[in-house]
Scaffold this motif. Structure first.
Motif, PDB file in Angstrom:
ATOM      1  N   VAL A  92       0.873  -1.173   0.000  1.00 52.19           N
ATOM      2  CA  VAL A  92       0.000   0.000   0.000  1.00 52.19           C
ATOM      3  C   VAL A  92       0.911   1.224   0.000  1.00 52.19           C
ATOM      4  O   VAL A  92       1.809   1.331   0.839  1.00 52.19           O
ATOM      5  CB  VAL A  92      -0.933   0.024   1.214  1.00 52.19           C
ATOM      6  N   TYR A  93       0.698   2.107  -0.948  1.00 52.18           N
ATOM      7  CA  TYR A  93       1.517   3.307  -1.087  1.00 52.18           C
ATOM      8  C   TYR A  93       0.769   4.510  -0.512  1.00 52.18           C
ATOM      9  O   TYR A  93      -0.385   4.754  -0.865  1.00 52.18           O
ATOM     10  CB  TYR A  93       1.856   3.535  -2.558  1.00 52.18           C
ATOM     11  N   TYR A  94       1.452   5.236   0.362  1.00 54.52           N
ATOM     12  CA  TYR A  94       0.876   6.396   1.027  1.00 54.52           C
ATOM     13  C   TYR A  94       1.635   7.656   0.630  1.00 54.52           C
ATOM     14  O   TYR A  94       2.867   7.669   0.661  1.00 54.52           O
ATOM     15  CB  TYR A  94       0.970   6.250   2.543  1.00 54.52           C
ATOM     16  N   CYS A  95       0.905   8.683   0.283  1.00 56.21           N
ATOM     17  CA  CYS A  95       1.584   9.953   0.061  1.00 56.21           C
ATOM     18  C   CYS A  95       1.507  10.786   1.331  1.00 56.21           C
ATOM     19  O   CYS A  95       0.660  10.548   2.198  1.00 56.21           O
ATOM     20  CB  CYS A  95       0.994  10.718  -1.114  1.00 56.21           C
ATOM     21  N   TRP A  96       2.401  11.733   1.443  1.00 56.08           N
ATOM     22  CA  TRP A  96       2.392  12.644   2.582  1.00 56.08           C
ATOM     23  C   TRP A  96       2.817  14.021   2.113  1.00 56.08           C
ATOM     24  O   TRP A  96       3.461  14.166   1.073  1.00 56.08           O
ATOM     25  CB  TRP A  96       3.309  12.154   3.705  1.00 56.08           C
ATOM     26  N   ALA A  97       2.436  15.021   2.888  1.00 58.00           N
ATOM     27  CA  ALA A  97       2.783  16.393   2.551  1.00 58.00           C
ATOM     28  C   ALA A  97       3.023  17.169   3.830  1.00 58.00           C
ATOM     29  O   ALA A  97       2.281  17.021   4.801  1.00 58.00           O
ATOM     30  CB  ALA A  97       1.679  17.046   1.730  1.00 58.00           C
ATOM     31  N   ASP A  98       4.039  17.991   3.802  1.00 59.90           N
ATOM     32  CA  ASP A  98       4.380  18.848   4.930  1.00 59.90           C
ATOM     33  C   ASP A  98       3.745  20.224   4.700  1.00 59.90           C
ATOM     34  O   ASP A  98       4.241  21.015   3.903  1.00 59.90           O
ATOM     35  CB  ASP A  98       5.900  18.969   5.049  1.00 59.90           C
ATOM     36  N   VAL A  99       2.623  20.443   5.384  1.00 60.92           N
ATOM     37  CA  VAL A  99       1.910  21.714   5.298  1.00 60.92           C
ATOM     38  C   VAL A  99       1.801  22.234   6.722  1.00 60.92           C
ATOM     39  O   VAL A  99       0.779  22.074   7.375  1.00 60.92           O
ATOM     40  CB  VAL A  99       0.514  21.547   4.659  1.00 60.92           C
ATOM     41  N   MET A 100       2.837  22.807   7.209  1.00 56.32           N
ATOM     42  CA  MET A 100       2.962  23.207   8.618  1.00 56.32           C
ATOM     43  C   MET A 100       3.107  21.981   9.520  1.00 56.32           C
ATOM     44  O   MET A 100       3.796  22.017  10.528  1.00 56.32           O
ATOM     45  CB  MET A 100       1.792  24.080   9.074  1.00 56.32           C
ATOM     46  N   ARG A 101       2.393  20.929   9.204  1.00 54.69           N
ATOM     47  CA  ARG A 101       2.616  19.623   9.830  1.00 54.69           C
ATOM     48  C   ARG A 101       2.418  18.578   8.745  1.00 54.69           C
ATOM     49  O   ARG A 101       1.999  18.891   7.636  1.00 54.69           O
ATOM     50  CB  ARG A 101       1.661  19.389  10.992  1.00 54.69           C
ATOM     51  N   VAL A 102       2.690  17.321   9.074  1.00 53.42           N
ATOM     52  CA  VAL A 102       2.614  16.260   8.064  1.00 53.42           C
ATOM     53  C   VAL A 102       1.205  15.693   7.989  1.00 53.42           C
ATOM     54  O   VAL A 102       0.598  15.354   8.998  1.00 53.42           O
ATOM     55  CB  VAL A 102       3.620  15.137   8.381  1.00 53.42           C
ATOM     56  N   TYR A 103       0.702  15.618   6.775  1.00 59.16           N
ATOM     57  CA  TYR A 103      -0.575  14.987   6.498  1.00 59.16           C
ATOM     58  C   TYR A 103      -0.327  13.741   5.643  1.00 59.16           C
ATOM     59  O   TYR A 103       0.615  13.706   4.850  1.00 59.16           O
ATOM     60  CB  TYR A 103      -1.502  15.937   5.734  1.00 59.16           C
ATOM     61  N   TRP A 104      -1.227  12.750   5.799  1.00 60.65           N
ATOM     62  CA  TRP A 104      -1.107  11.496   5.068  1.00 60.65           C
ATOM     63  C   TRP A 104      -2.341  11.244   4.225  1.00 60.65           C
ATOM     64  O   TRP A 104      -3.455  11.610   4.627  1.00 60.65           O
ATOM     65  CB  TRP A 104      -0.934  10.327   6.047  1.00 60.65           C
ATOM     66  N   GLY A 105      -2.139  10.572   3.098  1.00 63.47           N
ATOM     67  CA  GLY A 105      -3.249  10.087   2.311  1.00 63.47           C
ATOM     68  C   GLY A 105      -3.764   8.777   2.863  1.00 63.47           C
ATOM     69  O   GLY A 105      -3.200   8.210   3.807  1.00 63.47           O
ATOM     70  N   GLN A 106      -4.823   8.266   2.250  1.00 61.27           N
ATOM     71  CA  GLN A 106      -5.464   7.052   2.755  1.00 61.27           C
ATOM     72  C   GLN A 106      -4.788   5.785   2.244  1.00 61.27           C
ATOM     73  O   GLN A 106      -5.054   4.695   2.747  1.00 61.27           O
ATOM     74  CB  GLN A 106      -6.941   7.039   2.359  1.00 61.27           C
ATOM     75  N   GLY A 107      -3.933   5.932   1.252  1.00 58.95           N
ATOM     76  CA  GLY A 107      -3.205   4.790   0.708  1.00 58.95           C
ATOM     77  C   GLY A 107      -3.858   4.238  -0.544  1.00 58.95           C
ATOM     78  O   GLY A 107      -5.075   4.288  -0.703  1.00 58.95           O
ATOM     79  N   THR A 108      -3.018   3.721  -1.434  1.00 59.60           N
ATOM     80  CA  THR A 108      -3.506   3.073  -2.652  1.00 59.60           C
ATOM     81  C   THR A 108      -2.710   1.786  -2.849  1.00 59.60           C
ATOM     82  O   THR A 108      -1.489   1.758  -2.682  1.00 59.60           O
ATOM     83  CB  THR A 108      -3.377   4.000  -3.877  1.00 59.60           C
ATOM     84  N   GLN A 109      -3.425   0.718  -3.193  1.00 60.32           N
ATOM     85  CA  GLN A 109      -2.797  -0.599  -3.297  1.00 60.32           C
ATOM     86  C   GLN A 109      -2.092  -0.751  -4.642  1.00 60.32           C
ATOM     87  O   GLN A 109      -2.672  -0.459  -5.696  1.00 60.32           O
ATOM     88  CB  GLN A 109      -3.848  -1.702  -3.154  1.00 60.32           C
ATOM     89  N   VAL A 110      -0.862  -1.220  -4.585  1.00 60.88           N
ATOM     90  CA  VAL A 110      -0.107  -1.591  -5.781  1.00 60.88           C
ATOM     91  C   VAL A 110       0.249  -3.064  -5.644  1.00 60.88           C
ATOM     92  O   VAL A 110       0.872  -3.466  -4.665  1.00 60.88           O
ATOM     93  CB  VAL A 110       1.167  -0.744  -5.926  1.00 60.88           C
ATOM     94  N   THR A 111      -0.164  -3.852  -6.628  1.00 63.00           N
ATOM     95  CA  THR A 111       0.117  -5.282  -6.617  1.00 63.00           C
ATOM     96  C   THR A 111       0.850  -5.649  -7.898  1.00 63.00           C
ATOM     97  O   THR A 111       0.367  -5.363  -8.989  1.00 63.00           O
ATOM     98  CB  THR A 111      -1.169  -6.113  -6.508  1.00 63.00           C
ATOM     99  N   VAL A 112       2.016  -6.265  -7.752  1.00 63.24           N
ATOM    100  CA  VAL A 112       2.829  -6.663  -8.899  1.00 63.24           C
ATOM    101  C   VAL A 112       2.882  -8.181  -8.920  1.00 63.24           C
ATOM    102  O   VAL A 112       3.382  -8.820  -7.992  1.00 63.24           O
ATOM    103  CB  VAL A 112       4.241  -6.080  -8.811  1.00 63.24           C
ATOM    104  N   SER A 113       2.373  -8.755  -9.988  1.00 65.48           N
ATOM    105  CA  SER A 113       2.355 -10.215 -10.113  1.00 65.48           C
ATOM    106  C   SER A 113       3.597 -10.696 -10.859  1.00 65.48           C
ATOM    107  O   SER A 113       4.116 -10.021 -11.743  1.00 65.48           O
ATOM    108  CB  SER A 113       1.096 -10.664 -10.847  1.00 65.48           C
ATOM    109  N   SER A 114       4.034 -11.892 -10.494  1.00 62.86           N
ATOM    110  CA  SER A 114       5.240 -12.442 -11.121  1.00 62.86           C
ATOM    111  C   SER A 114       4.904 -13.268 -12.347  1.00 62.86           C
ATOM    112  O   SER A 114       3.753 -13.539 -12.644  1.00 62.86           O
ATOM    113  CB  SER A 114       6.003 -13.296 -10.117  1.00 62.86           C
TER     114      SER A 114
END
Length: 114
Positions: A92-114
Motif C-alpha cells: 500500500v503506497y501512502y503519500c504525505w505532505a508537509d503543510v505546517m505539519r505532516v498529512y497522510w493520504g489514505q493509501g492506494t494498493q499496488v500489486t505486482v504479479s510475477s
C-alpha cells in the motif's frame, strides 16, 4: 485541514509500470516537502521517495533508477512514476505532505504479479 487523495494504484505484471498521483486540497498556504511511503504485508512502513518544494529528490535504494518522483506546485500534486516493477514492490503506497505539519493520504494498493 488538508486532505490528500491518491490515485493510480492497481494490478500490474512484473516489468510493467504504474503512475501514482496524490492531490492535496483544503487550507493550503504552502506545501513544503512531499513524498511517498509504502507498507507491505507484515512489514513496517518504509520511505520510497521525497521531493522538496524546489525539486530536490531523495529515493530509497531499492527503487532508485526505477521510480521517479515529481510534483506540480500549481496543482498541489505529487506523482510517482514506477517502472520495471517487481513483485517486491507490492504494498500500500501512502503519500504525505508537509503543510505546517505532516498529512497522510489514505493509501492506494499496488500489486505486482510475477
Amino acid at each position: 485541514q488538508v486532505q490528500l487523495v491518491e490515485s493510480g494504484g492497481g494490478l500490474v505484471q512484473a516489468g510493467g509500470s504504474l503512475r501514482l498521483s496524490c492531490a492535496a486540497s483544503g487550507t493550503i498556504f504552502r506545501i513544503n516537502a512531499m513524498g511517498w511511503y509504502r507498507q507491505a504485508p507484515g512489514k513496517q512502513r518504509e520511505l520510497v521517495a521525497t521531493i522538496t518544494r524546489y525539486g530536490v529528490t531523495n529515493y530509497a535504494g531499492s527503487v532508485k533508477g526505477r521510480f521517479t518522483i515529481s510534483r506540480d506546485n500549481a496543482k498541489n500534486t505529487v506523482y510517482l512514476q514506477m517502472n520495471s516493477l517487481e513483485p517486491e514492490d507490492t504494498a500500500v503506497y501512502y503519500c504525505w505532505a508537509d503543510v505546517m505539519r505532516v498529512y497522510w493520504g489514505q493509501g492506494t494498493q499496488v500489486t505486482v504479479s510475477s
